[in-house]
Design a protein around this motif. Structure first.
Motif, PDB file in Angstrom:
ATOM      1  N   THR A 175     -25.351 -75.188 -20.594  1.00 50.58           N
ATOM      2  CA  THR A 175     -25.757 -76.458 -21.183  1.00 50.58           C
ATOM      3  C   THR A 175     -27.120 -76.896 -20.645  1.00 50.58           C
ATOM      4  O   THR A 175     -27.993 -77.297 -21.412  1.00 50.58           O
TER       5      THR A 175
ATOM      6  N   ILE B  36     -29.879 -74.567 -22.148  1.00 51.79           N
ATOM      7  CA  ILE B  36     -30.132 -74.629 -23.588  1.00 51.79           C
ATOM      8  C   ILE B  36     -30.488 -76.034 -24.062  1.00 51.79           C
ATOM      9  O   ILE B  36     -31.220 -76.203 -25.033  1.00 51.79           O
ATOM     10  N   ALA B  37     -30.000 -77.067 -23.389  1.00 50.67           N
ATOM     11  CA  ALA B  37     -30.198 -78.442 -23.855  1.00 50.67           C
ATOM     12  C   ALA B  37     -31.659 -78.833 -24.051  1.00 50.67           C
ATOM     13  O   ALA B  37     -31.982 -79.463 -25.067  1.00 50.67           O
TER      14      ALA B  37
ATOM     15  N   ALA C  43     -32.796 -77.401 -27.323  1.00 52.60           N
ATOM     16  CA  ALA C  43     -32.136 -78.056 -28.454  1.00 52.60           C
ATOM     17  C   ALA C  43     -32.735 -79.439 -28.705  1.00 52.60           C
ATOM     18  O   ALA C  43     -32.943 -79.826 -29.858  1.00 52.60           O
TER      19      ALA C  43
ATOM     20  N   GLU D  11     -34.733 -79.292 -32.172  1.00 58.32           N
ATOM     21  CA  GLU D  11     -33.846 -79.831 -33.204  1.00 58.32           C
ATOM     22  C   GLU D  11     -33.840 -81.353 -33.205  1.00 58.32           C
ATOM     23  O   GLU D  11     -32.835 -81.982 -33.528  1.00 58.32           O
TER      24      GLU D  11
ATOM     25  N   LEU E 115     -30.979 -83.947 -34.769  1.00 50.62           N
ATOM     26  CA  LEU E 115     -30.267 -84.809 -33.832  1.00 50.62           C
ATOM     27  C   LEU E 115     -30.374 -86.268 -34.252  1.00 50.62           C
ATOM     28  O   LEU E 115     -29.388 -87.009 -34.216  1.00 50.62           O
TER      29      LEU E 115
END
Length: 116
Positions: free
Chosen positions: A78, A81-82, A85, A89, A93
């Motif tokens: 997490t 990758i967070a 992301a 993205e 989101l």
């Protein structure tokens, strides 16, 4: 092909490196340019999987519970990758948060109307 590879494990074994070059040259007929990056990525993925397997085996042999190890792996993934992301993205989101907050407000209004 393997002389361009950034994976040090393959560069440490010259016999394996020559064998990989020979097999790839025979199978692709000397046209290695399109396949070089794919093969390099496959080797990097295999080295990553091997590293994760070794770390997992060492942790389990030291007595760590497998569920705790799975939790730590998920937390580490997490955090890794967070940031990507959130950056890549961001528009998706924002849309998801808009719909979630919109539905949450709608349900709160229904709840207040039925209970008061």
């Amino acid at each position: 092909m393997s002389h361009h590879c950034l994976v040090t494990e393959l560069q440490r074994c010259p016999v394996l490196q020559k064998r990989v070059d020979k097999v790839m040259d025979e199978s692709l007929g000397g046209n290695l340019e399109p396949a070089e990056s794919i093969i390099e990525h496959i080797i990097e993925i295999q080295v990553t999987i091997l590293t994760v397997h070794i770390v997992t085996t060492l942790c389990l042999k030291k007595g760590m519970d497998r569920f705790v190890l799975a939790m730590y792996r998920h937390i580490a993934a997490t955090f890794a990758i967070a940031p990507f992301a959130l950056i890549l993205e961001r528009s998706v989101l924002d849309q998801n948060l808009y719909y979630i907050c919109g539905l949450e407000g709608h349900f709160c209004n229904i709840y207040q109307q039925t209970h008061f």
